[in-house]
Scaffold this motif. Sequence first.
Motif, PDB file in Angstrom:
ATOM      1  N   VAL A  54      -7.101  -0.834  -4.922  1.00 34.80           N
ATOM      2  CA  VAL A  54      -6.716   0.238  -4.312  1.00 34.80           C
ATOM      3  C   VAL A  54      -7.428   1.660  -4.542  1.00 34.80           C
ATOM      4  O   VAL A  54      -8.060   2.376  -3.793  1.00 34.80           O
ATOM      5  N   PHE A  55      -7.228   1.892  -6.090  1.00 31.17           N
ATOM      6  CA  PHE A  55      -7.909   3.337  -6.572  1.00 31.17           C
ATOM      7  C   PHE A  55      -9.019   3.460  -6.690  1.00 31.17           C
ATOM      8  O   PHE A  55      -9.851   4.379  -6.552  1.00 31.17           O
ATOM      9  N   ASP A  56     -10.098   2.236  -6.744  1.00 30.50           N
ATOM     10  CA  ASP A  56     -11.396   2.333  -7.071  1.00 30.50           C
ATOM     11  C   ASP A  56     -12.132   2.083  -5.911  1.00 30.50           C
ATOM     12  O   ASP A  56     -13.269   2.697  -5.637  1.00 30.50           O
ATOM     13  N   TYR A  57     -11.752   1.322  -5.137  1.00 27.56           N
ATOM     14  CA  TYR A  57     -12.496   0.904  -3.825  1.00 27.56           C
ATOM     15  C   TYR A  57     -11.716   1.210  -2.467  1.00 27.56           C
ATOM     16  O   TYR A  57     -12.383   1.200  -1.485  1.00 27.56           O
ATOM     17  N   ARG A  58     -10.465   1.923  -2.737  1.00 26.47           N
ATOM     18  CA  ARG A  58      -9.707   2.530  -1.601  1.00 26.47           C
ATOM     19  C   ARG A  58      -9.439   1.016  -0.291  1.00 26.47           C
ATOM     20  O   ARG A  58      -9.410   1.416   0.817  1.00 26.47           O
ATOM     21  N   LEU A  59      -9.200  -0.153  -0.816  1.00 26.48           N
ATOM     22  CA  LEU A  59      -9.039  -1.051  -0.117  1.00 26.48           C
ATOM     23  C   LEU A  59      -7.753  -1.251   0.469  1.00 26.48           C
ATOM     24  O   LEU A  59      -6.654  -0.923  -0.391  1.00 26.48           O
ATOM     25  N   GLY A  60      -7.117  -1.715   1.540  1.00 23.60           N
ATOM     26  CA  GLY A  60      -6.054  -1.922   2.109  1.00 23.60           C
ATOM     27  C   GLY A  60      -5.292  -0.691   2.047  1.00 23.60           C
ATOM     28  O   GLY A  60      -3.933  -0.674   2.293  1.00 23.60           O
ATOM     29  N   THR A  61      -6.018   0.535   2.311  1.00 27.15           N
ATOM     30  CA  THR A  61      -4.904   1.861   2.288  1.00 27.15           C
ATOM     31  C   THR A  61      -5.158   2.489   3.859  1.00 27.15           C
ATOM     32  O   THR A  61      -5.861   1.755   4.577  1.00 27.15           O
ATOM     33  N   SER A  62      -4.261   3.431   3.995  1.00 30.05           N
ATOM     34  CA  SER A  62      -4.380   4.184   5.175  1.00 30.05           C
ATOM     35  C   SER A  62      -5.278   5.425   5.011  1.00 30.05           C
ATOM     36  O   SER A  62      -4.885   6.182   4.110  1.00 30.05           O
ATOM     37  N   LYS A  63      -6.022   5.551   5.986  1.00 29.44           N
ATOM     38  CA  LYS A  63      -7.082   6.578   5.959  1.00 29.44           C
ATOM     39  C   LYS A  63      -6.516   7.633   6.867  1.00 29.44           C
ATOM     40  O   LYS A  63      -7.266   8.896   6.995  1.00 29.44           O
ATOM     41  N   GLY A  64      -5.527   7.603   7.312  1.00 29.94           N
ATOM     42  CA  GLY A  64      -4.867   8.827   8.161  1.00 29.94           C
ATOM     43  C   GLY A  64      -5.210   8.796   9.351  1.00 29.94           C
ATOM     44  O   GLY A  64      -5.052   9.532  10.170  1.00 29.94           O
ATOM     45  N   SER A  65      -5.984   7.653   9.907  1.00 31.80           N
ATOM     46  CA  SER A  65      -6.425   7.556  11.443  1.00 31.80           C
ATOM     47  C   SER A  65      -5.369   7.020  12.393  1.00 31.80           C
ATOM     48  O   SER A  65      -4.338   6.386  11.746  1.00 31.80           O
ATOM     49  N   PRO A 115     -22.462  -5.190   7.936  1.00 30.07           N
ATOM     50  CA  PRO A 115     -21.491  -4.448   8.813  1.00 30.07           C
ATOM     51  C   PRO A 115     -20.106  -4.374   8.431  1.00 30.07           C
ATOM     52  O   PRO A 115     -19.843  -5.578   8.420  1.00 30.07           O
ATOM     53  N   GLY A 116     -19.515  -3.415   8.714  1.00 27.81           N
ATOM     54  CA  GLY A 116     -18.070  -3.594   8.370  1.00 27.81           C
ATOM     55  C   GLY A 116     -17.529  -3.376   6.993  1.00 27.81           C
ATOM     56  O   GLY A 116     -16.703  -3.459   6.453  1.00 27.81           O
ATOM     57  N   TYR A 117     -18.685  -3.185   6.098  1.00 24.02           N
ATOM     58  CA  TYR A 117     -18.537  -2.946   4.635  1.00 24.02           C
ATOM     59  C   TYR A 117     -17.299  -1.708   4.400  1.00 24.02           C
ATOM     60  O   TYR A 117     -16.405  -1.884   3.599  1.00 24.02           O
ATOM     61  N   ASP A 118     -17.539  -0.704   5.129  1.00 19.66           N
ATOM     62  CA  ASP A 118     -16.691   0.142   5.074  1.00 19.66           C
ATOM     63  C   ASP A 118     -15.145   0.602   5.772  1.00 19.66           C
ATOM     64  O   ASP A 118     -14.591   1.264   5.658  1.00 19.66           O
ATOM     65  N   ALA A 119     -15.279  -0.674   6.374  1.00 15.82           N
ATOM     66  CA  ALA A 119     -14.009  -0.868   7.126  1.00 15.82           C
ATOM     67  C   ALA A 119     -13.022  -1.546   6.387  1.00 15.82           C
ATOM     68  O   ALA A 119     -12.818  -2.803   6.036  1.00 15.82           O
ATOM     69  N   THR A 120     -12.113  -0.725   5.529  1.00 13.15           N
ATOM     70  CA  THR A 120     -11.196  -1.044   4.744  1.00 13.15           C
ATOM     71  C   THR A 120      -9.870  -0.900   4.932  1.00 13.15           C
ATOM     72  O   THR A 120      -8.803  -0.865   4.224  1.00 13.15           O
ATOM     73  N   GLU A 121      -9.532  -0.116   5.976  1.00 11.10           N
ATOM     74  CA  GLU A 121      -8.284   0.448   6.306  1.00 11.10           C
ATOM     75  C   GLU A 121      -7.224  -0.681   6.421  1.00 11.10           C
ATOM     76  O   GLU A 121      -7.669  -1.665   7.215  1.00 11.10           O
ATOM     77  N   SER A 122      -6.016  -0.719   6.146  1.00  7.60           N
ATOM     78  CA  SER A 122      -5.036  -1.481   6.395  1.00  7.60           C
ATOM     79  C   SER A 122      -4.713  -1.957   7.861  1.00  7.60           C
ATOM     80  O   SER A 122      -4.584  -0.986   8.595  1.00  7.60           O
ATOM     81  N   LYS A 123      -4.621  -3.147   8.064  1.00  9.60           N
ATOM     82  CA  LYS A 123      -4.297  -3.565   9.448  1.00  9.60           C
ATOM     83  C   LYS A 123      -2.838  -4.020   9.645  1.00  9.60           C
ATOM     84  O   LYS A 123      -2.277  -4.021  10.611  1.00  9.60           O
ATOM     85  N   ILE A 124      -2.356  -4.145   8.354  1.00 10.10           N
ATOM     86  CA  ILE A 124      -0.942  -4.675   8.353  1.00 10.10           C
ATOM     87  C   ILE A 124       0.082  -3.730   7.648  1.00 10.10           C
ATOM     88  O   ILE A 124       0.172  -3.564   6.563  1.00 10.10           O
ATOM     89  N   ALA A 125       0.269  -2.810   8.913  1.00 13.50           N
ATOM     90  CA  ALA A 125       1.007  -1.599   8.265  1.00 13.50           C
ATOM     91  C   ALA A 125       2.183  -1.360   9.119  1.00 13.50           C
ATOM     92  O   ALA A 125       2.007  -1.666  10.528  1.00 13.50           O
ATOM     93  N   LEU A 126       3.042  -0.638   8.844  1.00 16.34           N
ATOM     94  CA  LEU A 126       4.128  -0.117   9.626  1.00 16.34           C
ATOM     95  C   LEU A 126       4.172   1.450   9.698  1.00 16.34           C
ATOM     96  O   LEU A 126       4.172   2.194   8.548  1.00 16.34           O
ATOM     97  N   TRP A 127       3.584   1.830  10.746  1.00 13.53           N
ATOM     98  CA  TRP A 127       3.255   3.534  11.067  1.00 13.53           C
ATOM     99  C   TRP A 127       2.562   3.909  10.033  1.00 13.53           C
ATOM    100  O   TRP A 127       2.581   5.110   9.416  1.00 13.53           O
ATOM    101  N   GLY A 128       1.349   3.131   9.673  1.00  9.83           N
ATOM    102  CA  GLY A 128       0.495   3.666   8.864  1.00  9.83           C
ATOM    103  C   GLY A 128       0.422   3.417   7.542  1.00  9.83           C
ATOM    104  O   GLY A 128      -0.323   3.642   6.571  1.00  9.83           O
ATOM    105  N   HIS A 129       1.647   2.855   6.969  1.00  8.33           N
ATOM    106  CA  HIS A 129       1.996   2.606   5.547  1.00  8.33           C
ATOM    107  C   HIS A 129       1.618   0.912   5.446  1.00  8.33           C
ATOM    108  O   HIS A 129       2.312   0.256   6.098  1.00  8.33           O
TER     109      HIS A 129
END
Length: 171
Positions: A160-171, A21-35
């Motif tokens: 980042v590019f292969d696994y999309r880790l630590g990125t913003s998914k636009g949510s 569970p949570g394998y797909d949860a890769t969106e950055s939590k340390i971000a400033l306005w989504g960046h």
Amino acid sequence: MAQEMRQARVDELVDPIAQHPGYDATESKIALWGHPLHAMTVAFPVALTFCAFGADALYLLSGETFWARAGVWAAGTAFLFGLAAGATGTMELLMVRGIRIRAPAWTHFVIAVLLLSLLGANWGYRIQGYEAAVLPYGILLSGFNVLMVMATGWHGGKLVFDYRLGTSKGS
């Protein structure tokens, strides 16, 4: 018949990490306005590491004291900005389950910590006498740091590019 049995066994294999569970949860939590902050801060130590090596090479070629002094400043600011990039990356690694569960993220972390220690050693070596520090060990340390930055950046870019880790998914 034997090939069909082997294929059936391969079809039955399940990746336990991907099922976590949570394998797909890769969106950055340390971000400033989504960046993502780690992606923003990592550019500075990378560039300054190359600058330190360039300053050493220019000192070697010209003998101008300015380049030795520029090398100590570049090495020091690379280390200090590296601390900021390392702090944001570590928080990202520890706080995001989808990042934390992947082995390549830990590989990037270990290489980055090694790089950070080498950046600190490069700066510390130069503080007492920046001109005398350039040859031979200063330029060797700077050159090795450039190689380490390339290895660390390659691993980070792959995350980042292969696994999309630590990125913003636009949510």
